[in-house]
Design an enzyme around this catalytic site. Structure first.
Site, PDB file in Angstrom:
ATOM      1  N   SER A 149       0.827  -1.203   0.000  1.00 36.78           N
ATOM      2  CA  SER A 149       0.000   0.000   0.000  1.00 36.78           C
ATOM      3  C   SER A 149       0.864   1.256   0.000  1.00 36.78           C
ATOM      4  CB  SER A 149      -0.964  -0.049   1.173  1.00 36.78           C
ATOM      5  OG  SER A 149      -1.896   0.992   1.101  1.00 36.78           O
ATOM      6  N   ASP A 226     -10.097  -5.580  -3.327  1.00 35.39           N
ATOM      7  CA  ASP A 226      -9.535  -4.534  -2.461  1.00 35.39           C
ATOM      8  C   ASP A 226     -10.412  -3.296  -2.561  1.00 35.39           C
ATOM      9  OD1 ASP A 226      -7.989  -2.451  -1.356  1.00 35.39           O
ATOM     10  OD2 ASP A 226      -6.141  -3.471  -1.920  1.00 35.39           O
ATOM     11  N   HIS A 260      -7.390  -6.039   0.875  1.00 30.44           N
ATOM     12  CA  HIS A 260      -6.217  -5.215   1.146  1.00 30.44           C
ATOM     13  C   HIS A 260      -5.461  -5.675   2.381  1.00 30.44           C
ATOM     14  CE1 HIS A 260      -4.179  -1.462   0.045  1.00 30.44           C
ATOM     15  NE2 HIS A 260      -4.045  -1.189   1.341  1.00 30.44           N
TER      16      HIS A 260
END
Lengths: 282, 691
Positions: A149, A226, A260
């Site tokens: 991320s 995600d 995620h």
């Protein structure tokens, strides 16, 4: 620089340790996790740097990702720093989870009140490797970087801004084009000021367009489910298009059903370790 | 010359077990011949003893002159011996004669006797004389007739040499008269012996006569007989030419001619007549009875005219095929003669063995050979031939031997070099026979090539291979020559043309019979092309094994465990599928759409290149920023993986993790007009290792 061991746990015949030190760049105490594989007892090992995402500390990766087995197998030292300076008491640093504490964005802030402490780019690029190389049995010529991320964004920009420094780079659900997404705009605006031209220096998609250096081999895994992908925070297509144009080798895998979380990371972490091992052990 | 082999066993056995009296082992077919021919019955010379055709001692040597001098010397000793025999009682005579005639196993005695004892036939029944010339003269085969009283001479079976019965009879009747026995040996029957026999016989006759008189010491050339010098002066030979006996003997030796014989016979009869008419002081059990009459020798003459005074030979014995007697186009055939027959040559016949009842007569060949072996050339490989051989001499031809079957060695096989599959550790080689008929087995020879030139030693042989293919284990990164030989009962073929195998990497070829009709294989055998896509399910001729919808082709099976690597070269704008598939992947399906195939697929959308990695119709969602033009494919049976790489940048693209229950074939398909080139024999790159 004095290192203070915070914890040590034997894991896959190696050791997962946590150390603390006084950072000159960040002007505070910083912790980092370091996994020392069995091979490190007898020889120097390459180092793989992991950059975590928003809200993470040095703990998330070393406890949730399950990377130690692969790291032990391939003889890699894995270093996992924190995601921002801590305890600096900068005003506003705890107001939101996606800016300030735990959201350093791996930039060197130029704006007040952040510019004193929020220099994560330099910390990761210079101070930390120096510290690791001085205190652990590392092969200082062999370094790679990856992250998740915001950390993915950090890995990409560090690799693109420092051609030849890292043997390989990979990312899990990276923020590929921060100047185009909400997170990026907020963070860069706060750390770097309103001049968006100064933001480009920390945008992977932008950096790719100007990249020239040794050939990269980029592996990206992205959970298809995600939420942030669908929220437009990640924007991998932009990055891929830029890489296609620039002929930067990327394999981007959209993983059906994954989100995620660290569960997603844990699923594919071995592929990434092997990806890096291929280059670090070559 | 002729060799004593197992095939003479019967002859030896018969002579041993039955002495010289049993039926001699003359081949059946010779009977008719021999009847009309050659065995003069000894009565003409007075000798009735007949030896076996195949006495153990004497091999079929053709040199008869050997006997001559020996006979001469023996004769003189015999003379002495014979003279002593006069007056012995009957029994002793019988025993003596039995020995002399070789009725026991005493070979030496036989030889001695062969040396030329001339037996005077005191009794010469006219009947027999007449019959001498006829075909009906035969000898009594039975040895049992030892009783000597019987004077009658029945016709003797001609094919029974060595019979002593009648001879015995006659001789015993003449026991008192017995002076010398002139054994008419077989040698005497053959060329060269006759006149000598006659000579010695004549001499001995003379001796006989001159028991009481003098020894003949000159030779009347006119009458061709030895005579006493006295006769020359005072007898009929007064006006004749005489020569010394030794000289005469020599000259007579040169005259081996039937007329001499005839003349001798005539003369002898006359002399015999004369002799018998004389008053002799001999004790005879019975009076010889010579009927004076004209003896008609015309028949004899006729008989003699028809032959050369020697009998035709017995059949030779053909040997079975010896090892290393055959090549692919030639055979060395050997045979043997197991008799003392005079043989001037052989006639060898052969023809290919065929299954037809009435063989192709044109296929039969005949050769004249002087030796007892012959190498026949210009034969077909891996073919059976029947051989049979007859012996020849001036009198004619023997019956043919039994037929022996020889087989030529096979032709070298032909390795299917374009169908070789190999990898770093093994090779699968197949070939086809060089002959139509089956062979027994194959032998594969390996030559590991080193840097030394001319290092041509076989490093490994694999024998006894029943089929036309073999899996050989090899070492990595070596070069090998591989040859194949075929084996049959005749031996080994020459080696085939070698094939070269580099164990650098996995090699396979394309299975043409799986190709979709619209897929063409170019000349190098490793490039496929597609020109048009119209009517992918059209009516073009289709093999049972070919793809019908997917314009695809299979490579050959990769039947070796472990890792295998090969590469596929494509253009950036080529749409293709490539990967692996099981043999039974449906030919009506598309590669990757089923669970028996795995492939990487490249298609081009208006916006970008699209890549799929298909199995069971499913693919991950993968973006690849650089379209590969050289795809590396790693098949890892051991770790159950199939991986794809951009070989130009050593970039790993995707890996299927799948247990392969069977060996797989590489597979290739085109989805746009274009070409796809396959590269094999590549060492697995190191950057594929870490997966």
């Amino acid at each position: 620089m004095a290192l203070k061991q915070v914890s040590s746990n034997k894991c896959f015949e190696g050791f997962q340790k946590v150390f603390e030190h006084d950072s000159a760049e960040l002007k505070c105490k910083m912790k980092f996790g370091i996994y020392l594989p069995p091979k490190a007892e007898t020889g120097k090992c390459p180092v793989l740097y992991w950059l975590s995402g928003l809200t993470c500390t040095e703990q998330n990766f070393i406890t949730k990702a399950g990377f130690q087995q692969a790291a032990a197998e391939h003889g890699l030292i894995v270093v996992a720093p924190d995601t921002s300076p801590r305890g600096c008491n900068v005003e506003g640093e705890d107001e939101s989870w996606d800016f300030g504490t735990g959201a350093g964005f791996y930039v060197n802030a130029t704006e007040d009140p952040w510019k004193t402490n929020y220099r994560m780019y330099s910390y990761i690029k210079d101070e930390l490797p120096k510290l690791i190389n001085a205190n652990f049995p590392t092969d200082s010529e062999r370094m790679s970087i990856f992250g998740h991320s915001m950390g993915g964004h950090g890995a990409l920009i560090l690799a693109l801004k420092n051609p030849g420094k890292y043997k390989s780079v990979s990312a899990f659900a990276p923020i590929c084009n921060p100047i185009q997404c909400q997170w990026g705009k907020k963070a860069f605006g706060g750390y770097l000021g309103p001049d968006t031209s100064k933001w480009e220096a920390y945008d992977a998609t932008q950096l790719v367009k100007a990249y020239s250096g040794p050939r990269l081999d980029i592996l990206i895994d992205q959970g298809k489910d995600d939420q942030f992908l669908s929220a437009g925070q990640l924007l991998p297509d932009n990055f891929i298009a830029a890489c296609t144009e620039q002929k930067i080798p990327v394999v981007f895998r959209l993983q059906q059903g994954y989100d995620h979380s660290y569960f997603f990371i844990a699923t594919f972490i071995n592929d990434h370790i092997k990806h890096h091992a291929k280059y670090l052990n070559a | 010359m002729s060799s004593r082999s197992g095939s003479t066993r019967e002859y030896e056995t018969s002579s041993q077990s039955r002495g010289h009296s049993a039926s001699p082992p003359v081949p059946e077919s010779s009977e008719t011949e021999s009847e009309g021919l050659i065995f003069y019955h000894m009565d003409l010379y007075g000798s009735k003893e007949r030896f076996d055709i195949f006495p153990e001692e004497l091999s079929g040597r053709e040199d008869r002159s050997l006997g001559d001098t020996r006979r001469e010397s023996v004769l003189s000793s015999e003379k002495v011996q014979c003279s002593q025999e006069i007056g012995y009682d009957m029994e002793k005579e019988v025993a003596e004669l039995a020995k002399m005639y070789g009725l026991d196993e005493d070979k030496e005695k036989e030889l001695e006797l062969l040396g030329g004892r001339v037996e005077m036939e005191s009794r010469w029944p006219p009947a027999r004389t007449k019959k001498a010339g006829s075909q009906g003269s035969t000898y009594n085969a039975s040895k049992s007739s030892t009783s000597v009283k019987d004077q009658s001479q029945s016709t003797k079976q001609q094919g029974l040499p060595g019979e002593a019965s009648q001879d015995e009879d006659q001789s015993k009747t003449r026991a008192d008269d017995e002076v010398e026995s002139n054994r008419w040996s077989r040698e005497g029957l053959r060329s060269g012996g006759m006149s000598d026999e006659w000579n010695s016989q004549a001499v001995s006759e003379e001796q006989e006569e001159e028991e009481e008189e003098e020894v003949a010491n000159v030779f009347c050339s006119t009458c061709k007989i030895p005579i006493r010098a006295f006769d020359k002066l005072f007898g009929e030979h007064k006006d004749h030419e005489v020569t010394q006996l030794p000289n005469a003997l020599e000259s007579e030796k040169e005259e081996i001619h039937k007329n001499i014989f005839l003349q001798a016979a005539v003369t002898m009869v006359d002399r015999l007549e004369e002799f018998l008419k004389q008053e002799v002081n001999l004790e005879l059990s019975t009076l010889p009875d010579f009927e004076e009459r004209v003896i008609d020798f015309s028949e004899v003459e006729q008989l003699m005219n028809s032959i050369n005074a020697i009998p035709a030979p017995c059949a030779p014995v053909i040997n079975p095929q010896a090892p290393n007697a055959a090549t692919g186009t030639s055979l060395r055939v050997c045979w043997g003669l197991f008799s003392d027959d005079t043989v001037e040559g052989y006639q060898l016949c052969y023809k290919p063995v065929s299954n037809e009842r009435h063989g192709d007569e044109r296929a039969e060949h005949t050769l004249k050979v002087r030796e007892t072996y012959c190498t026949i050339t210009n034969l077909l490989p891996n073919t059976q031939y029947e051989f049979w051989v007859s012996a020849l001499n001036a009198s004619g031809i023997s019956p043919p031997s039994e037929r022996a079957v020889y087989v030529t060695a096979p032709s070298p096989p032909i390795i299917k070099s374009k169908k070789i599959r190999s990898c770093e550790n093994a090779a699968l080689v197949c070939w086809e026979s060089g002959d139509i008929n089956p062979v027994d087995s194959y032998t594969v020879e390996l030559y590991k090539l080193t840097d030394e030139p001319n290092d041509d030693t076989v490093t490994e042989s694999i024998v006894g291979i029943p089929n036309c293919e073999v899996l050989i284990h090899l070492q990595p990164t070596q070069r090998y020559h591989i040859c194949v030989r075929a084996q049959n009962l005749g031996g080994s073929s020459e080696r085939s043309e070698p094939v070269l195998i580099h164990t650098t990497g996995t090699c396979f070829y394309l299975n043409e019979d799986t190709a979709h009709p619209l897929l063409a294989i170019l000349d190098d055998g490793f490039t496929i092309s597609c020109d048009e896509l119209e009517n992918p399910e059209c009516d073009l001729p289709v093999y049972d094994n070919s793809f019908t919808r997917c314009i695809a082709i299979l490579g050959s099976l990769i039947p070796f465990p472990g890792k295998h690597y090969w590469e596929v070269e494509v253009e950036e704008d080529t749409e293709y599928r490539t990967g692996v598939a099981f043999e039974n992947t449906p030919r009506h399906g598309h590669l990757g759409a089923n669970n028996s195939s795995w492939c990487m697929r490249h298609i081009i959308t208006p916006s970008r290149h699209k890549y799929e990695f298909l199995h069971s119709g499913m693919t991950p969602d993968i973006r690849i920023t650089i379209p590969p033009t050289r795809i590396g494919i790693l098949l890892d049976y051991e770790n159950c993986r199939l991986s794809f790489f951009n070989a130009d940048i050593a970039q790993h693209l995707y890996t299927f993790n799948s247990r392969f229950q069977h060996y797989v074939h590489p597979c290739f398909a085109l989805e746009t007009p274009g070409i796809l080139r396959i590269r094999t024999g590549i060492t697995t790159p190191p950057w594929t290792a870490l997966l």
